[in-house]
Design a protein around this motif. Structure first.
Motif, PDB file in Angstrom:
ATOM      1  N   SER A   1       0.957  -1.141   0.051  1.00 43.23           N
ATOM      2  CA  SER A   1      -0.136   0.098   0.043  1.00 43.23           C
ATOM      3  C   SER A   1       0.868   1.362   0.166  1.00 43.23           C
ATOM      4  CB  SER A   1      -0.973   0.073   1.423  1.00 43.23           C
ATOM      5  OG  SER A   1      -0.191   0.436   2.504  1.00 43.23           O
ATOM      6  N   GLU A   2       0.291   2.282  -0.485  1.00 45.52           N
ATOM      7  CA  GLU A   2       1.129   3.569  -0.357  1.00 45.52           C
ATOM      8  C   GLU A   2       1.582   3.886   0.957  1.00 45.52           C
ATOM      9  OE1 GLU A   2       0.334   8.257  -1.626  1.00 45.52           O
ATOM     10  OE2 GLU A   2      -1.353   6.963  -1.179  1.00 45.52           O
ATOM     11  N   ASP A   3       0.868   3.611   2.108  1.00 43.31           N
ATOM     12  CA  ASP A   3       1.260   3.757   3.414  1.00 43.31           C
ATOM     13  C   ASP A   3       2.387   2.902   3.763  1.00 43.31           C
ATOM     14  OD1 ASP A   3      -0.277   6.170   3.823  1.00 43.31           O
ATOM     15  OD2 ASP A   3      -2.147   4.796   4.926  1.00 43.31           O
ATOM     16  N   ASN A   4       2.300   1.681   3.373  1.00 48.49           N
ATOM     17  CA  ASN A   4       3.467   0.780   3.518  1.00 48.49           C
ATOM     18  C   ASN A   4       4.587   1.076   2.876  1.00 48.49           C
ATOM     19  OD1 ASN A   4       1.604  -0.608   5.586  1.00 48.49           O
ATOM     20  ND2 ASN A   4       1.391  -2.609   4.318  1.00 48.49           N
ATOM     21  N   ALA A   5       4.446   1.595   1.653  1.00 48.73           N
ATOM     22  CA  ALA A   5       5.759   1.970   0.847  1.00 48.73           C
ATOM     23  C   ALA A   5       6.252   3.079   1.517  1.00 48.73           C
ATOM     24  CB  ALA A   5       5.354   2.245  -0.420  1.00 48.73           C
TER      25      ALA A   5
ATOM     26  N   ASP B   1       6.508   3.891   4.704  1.00 52.73           N
ATOM     27  CA  ASP B   1       6.935   3.476   5.929  1.00 52.73           C
ATOM     28  C   ASP B   1       8.203   2.340   5.697  1.00 52.73           C
ATOM     29  OD1 ASP B   1       6.815   2.741   8.995  1.00 52.73           O
ATOM     30  OD2 ASP B   1       6.551   0.665   8.173  1.00 52.73           O
ATOM     31  N   ILE B   2       8.064   1.607   4.728  1.00 51.49           N
ATOM     32  CA  ILE B   2       9.355   1.046   4.434  1.00 51.49           C
ATOM     33  C   ILE B   2      10.560   2.119   3.865  1.00 51.49           C
ATOM     34  CG2 ILE B   2      10.285  -0.735   2.648  1.00 51.49           C
ATOM     35  CD1 ILE B   2       7.512  -2.049   2.877  1.00 51.49           C
ATOM     36  N   ALA B   3      10.194   2.656   2.967  1.00 53.96           N
ATOM     37  CA  ALA B   3      11.142   3.479   2.415  1.00 53.96           C
ATOM     38  C   ALA B   3      11.800   4.537   3.764  1.00 53.96           C
ATOM     39  CB  ALA B   3      10.805   4.779   1.662  1.00 53.96           C
ATOM     40  N   SER B   4      10.949   5.041   4.737  1.00 56.33           N
ATOM     41  CA  SER B   4      11.596   5.748   5.841  1.00 56.33           C
ATOM     42  C   SER B   4      12.529   4.781   6.616  1.00 56.33           C
ATOM     43  CB  SER B   4      10.058   6.236   6.751  1.00 56.33           C
ATOM     44  OG  SER B   4      10.683   6.584   7.738  1.00 56.33           O
ATOM     45  N   ARG B   5      11.870   3.658   6.869  1.00 56.83           N
ATOM     46  CA  ARG B   5      12.810   2.647   7.791  1.00 56.83           C
ATOM     47  C   ARG B   5      14.143   2.624   7.092  1.00 56.83           C
ATOM     48  NH1 ARG B   5      10.170  -0.615  11.606  1.00 56.83           N
ATOM     49  NH2 ARG B   5       8.124  -0.267  11.692  1.00 56.83           N
ATOM     50  N   MET B   6      14.190   2.343   5.633  1.00 53.18           N
ATOM     51  CA  MET B   6      15.363   2.088   4.924  1.00 53.18           C
ATOM     52  C   MET B   6      16.310   3.356   5.005  1.00 53.18           C
ATOM     53  SD  MET B   6      14.075   0.123   1.637  1.00 53.18           S
ATOM     54  CE  MET B   6      15.875  -0.186   0.845  1.00 53.18           C
ATOM     55  N   MET B   7      15.668   4.698   5.176  1.00 51.30           N
ATOM     56  CA  MET B   7      16.516   5.942   5.267  1.00 51.30           C
ATOM     57  C   MET B   7      16.779   6.236   6.662  1.00 51.30           C
ATOM     58  SD  MET B   7      15.169   7.751   1.690  1.00 51.30           S
ATOM     59  CE  MET B   7      13.548   7.851   2.202  1.00 51.30           C
ATOM     60  N   TYR B   8      16.513   5.224   7.759  1.00 53.04           N
ATOM     61  CA  TYR B   8      17.125   5.420   9.012  1.00 53.04           C
ATOM     62  C   TYR B   8      16.077   6.481   9.784  1.00 53.04           C
ATOM     63  CZ  TYR B   8      21.194   3.397   7.103  1.00 53.04           C
ATOM     64  OH  TYR B   8      22.078   2.295   6.764  1.00 53.04           O
ATOM     65  N   GLY B   9      14.801   6.315   9.394  1.00 51.06           N
ATOM     66  CA  GLY B   9      13.917   6.977   9.909  1.00 51.06           C
ATOM     67  C   GLY B   9      13.516   8.571   9.410  1.00 51.06           C
ATOM     68  N   MET B  10      14.064   8.716   8.295  1.00 53.86           N
ATOM     69  CA  MET B  10      13.672  10.100   7.694  1.00 53.86           C
ATOM     70  C   MET B  10      12.477  10.136   7.314  1.00 53.86           C
ATOM     71  SD  MET B  10      15.849  12.061   4.501  1.00 53.86           S
ATOM     72  CE  MET B  10      14.501  11.530   3.336  1.00 53.86           C
ATOM     73  N   PRO B  11      11.534  11.087   7.568  1.00 53.51           N
ATOM     74  CA  PRO B  11      10.162  11.111   7.460  1.00 53.51           C
ATOM     75  C   PRO B  11       9.956  10.816   6.001  1.00 53.51           C
ATOM     76  CG  PRO B  11      10.442  12.696   9.004  1.00 53.51           C
ATOM     77  CD  PRO B  11      11.839  12.088   8.456  1.00 53.51           C
ATOM     78  N   VAL B  12       9.071  10.221   5.353  1.00 47.10           N
ATOM     79  CA  VAL B  12       8.603  10.168   3.945  1.00 47.10           C
ATOM     80  C   VAL B  12       7.364  10.200   3.801  1.00 47.10           C
ATOM     81  CG1 VAL B  12       8.551   8.395   1.857  1.00 47.10           C
ATOM     82  CG2 VAL B  12      10.529   8.477   3.458  1.00 47.10           C
TER      83      VAL B  12
END
Length: 159
Positions: free
Chosen positions: A65-69, A71-82
């Motif tokens: 889902s858009e929200d999960n995408a 969340d995953i991108a944010s986690r991959m970028m060390y918590g940077m808000p996406v």
């Protein structure tokens, strides 16, 4: 229509997806019940398609889902808000597809099955319809008992 992949060959895809997701995002996932799929993605989805060539052929698509995408991108970028799926977050998600499928290729090589992968292709939108000449299997990957990623395997073994 070519038949779906032999169930014995699903485990490397699952093993790799769960292992890479946990190491890259610190999300511990479980496997839901596999099902056949028609590849109609009705909700707003982000999908990463990676081709398989070699002794196996086809496509693997990671759908979220858009929200999960985000969340995953944010986690991959060390918590940077996406807040949007822009070029940077899309690049991170595509790299996730590369890592998962590259690891899958390595697992298959230990089983004596040689495959290679194509660069990822991202799709983002609502009501995405994908057509294939290969039967597809969808395996939900769950986080906190909810589908976090849909792993669509549309691959056959070219013996």
């Amino acid at each position: 229509m070519k038949p779906a992949i032999d169930v014995r060959h699903i485990n490397p895809f699952l093993q790799s997806s769960i292992s890479i997701m946990e190491s890259v995002t610190q999300v511990k996932m479980t496997v839901g019940k596999p099902e056949s799929t028609d590849f109609n993605l009705k909700d707003t989805s982000y999908a990463i398609q990676v081709g398989i060539v070699g002794e196996m052929k086809g496509q693997v698509i990671l759908v979220m889902s858009e929200d999960n995408a985000k969340d995953i991108a944010s986690r991959m970028m060390y918590g940077m808000p996406v807040t949007e799926l822009d070029e940077m977050s899309s690049s991170a998600l595509n790299e996730l597809g590369n890592m998962i499928m590259g690891n899958t290729a390595t697992i298959f090589s230990t089983l004596g099955i040689l495959i290679d992968i194509t660069p990822p292709l991202a799709m983002y939108g609502t009501d995405i319809k994908i057509r294939s000449d290969i039967d597809g299997i969808k395996v939900p990957l769950l986080f906190e008992d909810k589908e976090y990623i849909g792993l669509y395997i549309c691959v056959y073994h070219d013996k």
